[in-house]
Design a protein around this motif. Structure first.
Motif, PDB file in Angstrom:
ATOM      1  N   TYR A   2       4.609  -9.746  -3.303  1.00 51.65           N
ATOM      2  CA  TYR A   2       4.469  -9.420  -2.253  1.00 51.65           C
ATOM      3  C   TYR A   2       5.170  -8.049  -1.946  1.00 51.65           C
ATOM      4  N   LYS A   3       6.570  -7.747  -2.399  1.00 48.46           N
ATOM      5  CA  LYS A   3       7.150  -6.509  -2.441  1.00 48.46           C
ATOM      6  C   LYS A   3       6.359  -5.406  -3.019  1.00 48.46           C
ATOM      7  N   VAL A   6       3.422  -4.400  -1.121  1.00 46.67           N
ATOM      8  CA  VAL A   6       3.914  -3.658   0.225  1.00 46.67           C
ATOM      9  C   VAL A   6       4.010  -2.194  -0.117  1.00 46.67           C
ATOM     10  N   ASN A   9       0.849  -0.537  -1.020  1.00 42.84           N
ATOM     11  CA  ASN A   9       0.167  -0.247   0.110  1.00 42.84           C
ATOM     12  C   ASN A   9       0.514   0.953   0.914  1.00 42.84           C
ATOM     13  N   ASP A  10       1.928   1.156   0.969  1.00 41.84           N
ATOM     14  CA  ASP A  10       2.579   2.348   1.365  1.00 41.84           C
ATOM     15  C   ASP A  10       1.731   3.751   0.641  1.00 41.84           C
ATOM     16  N   ALA A  58       0.141  -1.467   7.050  1.00 42.86           N
ATOM     17  CA  ALA A  58       1.331  -0.955   6.998  1.00 42.86           C
ATOM     18  C   ALA A  58       1.901  -0.940   8.381  1.00 42.86           C
ATOM     19  N   ASN A  61       3.488  -4.401   9.650  1.00 37.69           N
ATOM     20  CA  ASN A  61       4.552  -5.174   8.574  1.00 37.69           C
ATOM     21  C   ASN A  61       5.778  -4.496   8.682  1.00 37.69           C
ATOM     22  N   ASP A  63       7.952  -4.817   6.845  1.00 34.25           N
ATOM     23  CA  ASP A  63       8.521  -4.445   5.523  1.00 34.25           C
ATOM     24  C   ASP A  63       8.106  -2.938   4.969  1.00 34.25           C
ATOM     25  N   SER A  64       7.185  -2.364   6.007  1.00 25.42           N
ATOM     26  CA  SER A  64       6.645  -1.199   5.559  1.00 25.42           C
ATOM     27  C   SER A  64       7.505   0.034   6.043  1.00 25.42           C
ATOM     28  N   LEU A 302      -3.227  -7.940   1.211  1.00 26.31           N
ATOM     29  CA  LEU A 302      -1.759  -7.996   2.130  1.00 26.31           C
ATOM     30  C   LEU A 302      -2.121  -8.304   3.327  1.00 26.31           C
ATOM     31  N   GLN A 312       2.757 -15.184   0.786  1.00 27.85           N
ATOM     32  CA  GLN A 312       3.811 -14.169   0.412  1.00 27.85           C
ATOM     33  C   GLN A 312       4.766 -14.762  -0.793  1.00 27.85           C
TER      34      GLN A 312
END
Length: 585
Positions: A2-3, A6, A9-10, A58, A61, A63-64, A302, A312
């Motif tokens: 998952y991380k 992320v 994705n960024d 993003a 989320n 986390d983004s 995601l 996740q």
């Protein structure tokens, strides 16, 4: 994982922002430029909706690093406006590569766009309202096309069904369910061993799987998951040790191209949890390792993880996936019985803008022993392919001038240490049309050839060309014995297609240019990294450098053996001992 998604994705957000058109005078204002064409599209792969999924995931989320980033939100708003402008008045989109005003390509976008809309609609963030309004308007405008539109290919039916299911969920449309039921009533085009019609392990099998998963959930049709499970179990045996999916016999554009398991991540991950299936969990983990980014609009991993947070976390205990096996897919499938019913179907074997896929359900044998992976195939130009460590023998193909082109093998039977494949072709001549069957134009001043009833011509002098291949394991590799008899003096050509990354270090080779070689004799050795294979059996029975209608693959190295019927030719393949197990299954 998952991380990692992320983070990737960024990175995708940054790459997409750099390609967004910000000139208000441009026809592509707000869209993101496809680097392959220099054009901004509204499609589900290289188009702006895919970038919107990265950006939206993003923004939603925590986390983004782009969580609720106002500049990114502004860019997302421009993209949503571009997508809305790119929609045709009939509600469809044109993806750019073909299929203009295309209901199925619109359906691909709907499936991804609807999930992104649902994710953004969950956010308690007022500035999203304009984006959500434009996205919902786009989806609403697709309804007429989805309720009336058709497709071209088998998998299009399941994509459109999934899109209709999402439109029903968003807008409460019973007519969308009714239309989906019409498509689903056509039945599942899958063999008991799990092979979809298009035999497309690299692309469209995964498409059918995820779309039917969506349709099953949204339409409350759990039985739609049964064919998906069949395909996912089959795919356990259709991946090379490197993670490359077997595409050597595909009926679509992934034929012979390198594809990985990443499109299968969501089907495996979703059903691993639903079924508590350790094999699916293991395959999900393998597929997850291939995910370099969250995926295109229609299958963005995601976005789905944020909609279903349980995804996740890795699923329960994984099975140890098989590294040593031998299996025949579709070996018991009653394919000829189905083919015999074609005449009664009434289409005379013709279909527009698609193909019949009469190779559906043809037998395929898969053998793996550690880092050695073998595929034997029927109803495709290649009948044998091999991976051995880093060595890639992508295809072994037989072509002839009898019916110019490749000779596909139609039958496969098991031998004690391998398989026998046979291919048969017939070609004849056609006499004059009986006078009573001729059209009036035949007696006119002009008698066009295309107005004559050619189906009424009597067949004469029909000839049969039959080729047979015995592929058998040895203690050090494989042997291929090829035989063909009548008619005599048929120029034939055996082609060995190797990956371009390796090199030949021995063998009597005549360089034909463009990575093509005639092999007249000697031991042919092909090396890649620390791995190698050696072949014996080169021959120059004639000097033709190609066979008409038998186009070799690009970006590969082709070694050609020229044969003349009758022939009884044996090719030995020896594998480097560093990986060779020396043990038969």
């Amino acid at each position: 994982m998952y991380k990692q998604l992320v983070d990737s994705n960024d990175r995708a957000v940054e790459e997409g922002l750099a390609r967004q058109v910000l000139d208000p005078e441009s026809r592509y204002y707000g869209g993101t430029i496809d680097p392959f064409t220099g054009v901004a599209w509204v499609n589900h792969t290289t188009g702006t909706p895919t970038e919107m999924c990265y950006w939206g995931a993003a923004l939603a989320n925590p986390d983004s690093k782009y969580y609720r980033d106002e500049e990114l939100l502004e860019r997302l708003g421009l993209a949503a406006e571009f997508v809305l402008r790119g929609q045709h008045a009939d509600g469809t989109i044109s993806p750019g590569w073909t299929n203009y005003h295309s209901p199925p390509d619109t359906a691909f976008v709907i499936v991804g766009y609807a999930q992104l809309y649902q994710l953004l609609a969950r956010q308690d963030w007022a500035p999203l309202a304009p984006v959500l309004g434009n996205m919902r308007l786009f989806l609403e405008r697709t309804i007429p096309a989805m309720l009336t539109g058709g497709g071209h290919t088998p998998n299009h039916r399941w994509v459109i069904s999934a899109a209709l299911a999402y439109l029903h969920e968003l807008f409460g449309l019973p007519e969308a369910v009714q239309r989906a039921e019409q498509w689903l009533a056509e039945g599942m085009d899958i063999t008991p061993d799990g092979e979809w019609t298009e035999r497309s392990n690299g692309i469209y099998s995964a498409v059918s799987d995820i779309m039917l998963i969506h349709a099953a959930r949204l339409l409350d049709r759990p039985q739609l998951l049964d064919p998906v499970r069949l395909n996912l179990r089959m795919m356990v045996y259709l991946v090379h040790p490197s993670g490359e999916v077997v595409t050597d016999y595909s009926g679509r554009q992934d034929l012979g191209h390198v594809h990985d398991l990443s499109p299968y991540y969501l089907p495996y991950a979703i059903l691993a949890r639903q079924d508590n299936d350790p094999v699916f969990a293991g395959m999900a983990e393998w597929a997850g390792r291939a995910l370099s980014n969250p995926g295109v609009c229609s299958v963005n991993v995601l976005v789905r993880m944020l909609l279903e947070p349980e995804l996740q976390q890795p699923p329960a205990a994984e099975a140890i996936l098989p590294e040593k096996y031998e299996t025949v897919l579709n070996g018991e499938f009653l394919r000829h019985g189905y083919l015999a019913g074609m005449e009664a179907a009434g289409h005379q074997g013709r279909i527009s803008h698609s193909r019949m896929h009469t190779d559906f359900g043809a037998p395929v044998a898969r053998y793996r022993d550690g880092d050695t992976s073998i595929t034997l195939m029927t109803e495709t130009p290649s009948f044998f392919a091999l991976r051995h460590g880093e060595v890639r023998l992508l295809a072994v193909q037989l072509a002839s001038y009898f019916n110019p082109g490749y000779v596909p093998m139609q039958e496969m039977i098991k031998l004690p240490q391998g398989y026998r494949l046979t291919g048969e072709q017939k070609k004849g001549y056609y006499g004059p049309v009986e006078t009573g069957l001729l059209p009036e134009s035949a007696a006119a001043a002009v008698s066009p050839w295309y107005l004559l009833p050619h189906h009424s011509r009597p067949l004469t002098h029909e000839q049969t060309f039959r080729a047979e291949v015995d592929a058998e394991r040895t203690g050090t590799g494989w042997t291929l014995r090829l035989q063909a008899g009548e008619p005599g003096e048929v120029m034939s050509q055996l082609s060995f297609i190797f990956g371009k990354e390796g090199s030949f270090t021995s063998g009597d080779l005549k360089d034909l240019g463009e990575d093509g070689y005639l092999w007249s004799g000697g031991t042919l050795r092909y090396e890649c990294g620390e791995d190698w294979i050696e072949l014996t059996g080169g021959e120059t029975g004639h000097l033709a450098t190609s066979v008409r209608e038998a186009k070799l693959q690009n970006n590969c190295k082709a070694v050609l053996v020229n044969l003349m019927t009758p022939f009884d030719k044996e090719i030995t393949i020896t594998l480097s001992p560093s990986l060779q197990k020396g043990e038969n299954l």
